[in-house]
Design an enzyme around this catalytic site. Structure first.
Site, short mmCIF file in Angstrom:
data_model
loop_
_atom_site.label_atom_id
_atom_site.label_comp_id
_atom_site.label_asym_id
_atom_site.label_seq_id
_atom_site.Cartn_x
_atom_site.Cartn_y
_atom_site.Cartn_z
N LEU A 158 0.84 -1.21 0.00
CA LEU A 158 0.00 0.00 0.00
C LEU A 158 0.87 1.25 0.00
CD1 LEU A 158 -2.83 1.30 0.17
CD2 LEU A 158 -2.51 1.35 2.65
N TYR A 159 1.98 1.22 0.73
CA TYR A 159 2.90 2.36 0.70
C TYR A 159 3.25 2.73 -0.73
CZ TYR A 159 7.44 4.67 0.65
OH TYR A 159 8.49 5.52 0.37
N ALA A 160 3.67 1.73 -1.51
CA ALA A 160 4.04 1.99 -2.90
C ALA A 160 2.85 2.49 -3.71
CB ALA A 160 4.60 0.71 -3.53
#
Length: 326
Positions: A158-160
């Site tokens: 999700l960060y990416a």
């Protein structure tokens, strides 16, 4: 000369960029929310180092959350001298995005949009915005160097995904509102004043305290480790060379020499003078086995080159770590 707004100014990369801007005579406005993702005392110490060695009035800090949109836009409106932005504030960390997903959409999506809106509403006063993206947008790859033209629509975390969203929004805003925007995909930045959640910090701490180091994927990982001074030089080069009006560019910024994680462990053992106790673990969800930057675009456009090898950079970090923690 106007002012540079630096978000994430008490963070690892942001504090170094503020110091470099101040060293060349710039006026800097810093913004950071000092959140507790890691110990805020480290952020306070970075801030103290910034404010303790600079000419009066050259640097001001605002304790503000990027996701507090009204407050963020008010900051832009109250500081009409801002003519460039280095947007380095973000919720970082692949693994924590599995546990606190809304922290990532709040800062990396809503907060990024707030920066774009602040720039748009400046009515042309802000000539260039450089923002932080990440090598994580490339997803799980093992097939050679990552190029800016490669597909980035299958991020592994999700960060990416939130950082890719920032790139897409930036492209849209540049086109719609005739802005100048540059995104930089950072590759595993390390060095003094670094982040305590990064492997090199965790390994140094564990070795010195006799604890085992945790090696995910049993240590079969490669990272394109990039020293902080090289990253800062690339950020300033990008900031000083805006694209054409209405232009949005994205560059890799890495060492372009991926190193096996176990080689980094061996270097740390030599520098510290103590062996590491190794705990071999399976791959973590959201992590990737390898990163490898093709940097021909940023080399060609700005003449930027990384100059710090891993042993030298880790040596600087270990000396800083021992001095900081006594």
């Amino acid at each position: 000369m106007g002012q540079v707004l630096v978000t994430g100014a008490a963070g690892f990369i942001g504090a170094h960029v503020c110091q470099a801007l101040l060293a060349r005579g710039e006026q800097v406005i810093g913004l950071d929310n000092f959140n507790s993702y890691y110990d805020p005392a480290l952020k306070e110490a970075r801030l103290a180092a910034l404010t303790g060695n600079n000419r009066p009035g050259a640097f001001t800090m605002h304790r503000l959350d990027l996701a507090s949109t009204d407050d963020l836009l008010a900051l832009f409106a109250a500081n009409p001298g801002i003519d460039r932005v280095a947007h380095l504030g973000a919720q970082a960390g692949v693994r924590w995005s599995l546990e606190a997903p809304f922290a990532y959409t709040s800062t990396n999506v809503t907060g990024h949009l707030g920066i774009l809106e602040g720039v748009r509403r400046s009515e042309g006063r802000i000539g260039h915005t450089v923002y932080a993206s990440t090598s994580s947008v490339y997803g799980s790859r093992t097939d050679g160097a990552f190029r800016e033209t490669d597909r980035t629509d299958t991020p592994a975390s999700l960060y990416a995904a939130t950082k890719k969203a920032g790139e897409v929004m930036s492209s849209t805003y540049a086109d719609l509102y005739n802005l100048r925007l540059t995104g930089l995909r950072f590759f595993t930045v390390y060095g003094p004043w670094g982040r305590p959640d990064m492997a090199y910090w965790l390994f140094t701490d564990a070795i010195l305290k006799g604890r085992p180091i945790r090696l995910f994927n049993e240590g079969r990982m490669q990272r394109d480790f990039t020293y902080i001074d090289d990253i800062v030089a690339g950020i300033l080069a990008a900031l000083d060379n805006p694209p054409v009006q209405g232009g949005h560019r994205v560059y890799n910024i890495g060492n372009s020499q991926p190193e096996p994680l176990l080689d980094m462990v061996s270097i740390l053992e030599d520098l510290i003078g103590m062996p590491a106790r190794r705990e071999l673990l399976p791959m973590q969800p959201g992590d990737v086995p390898s990163t490898f930057a093709d940097i021909s675009a940023i080399q060609g456009d700005f003449g930027w080159e990384p100059t710090t090898d891993l042993k030298t950079g880790l040596g600087h970090f270990v000396r800083w770590w021992k001095a900081y923690f006594g």
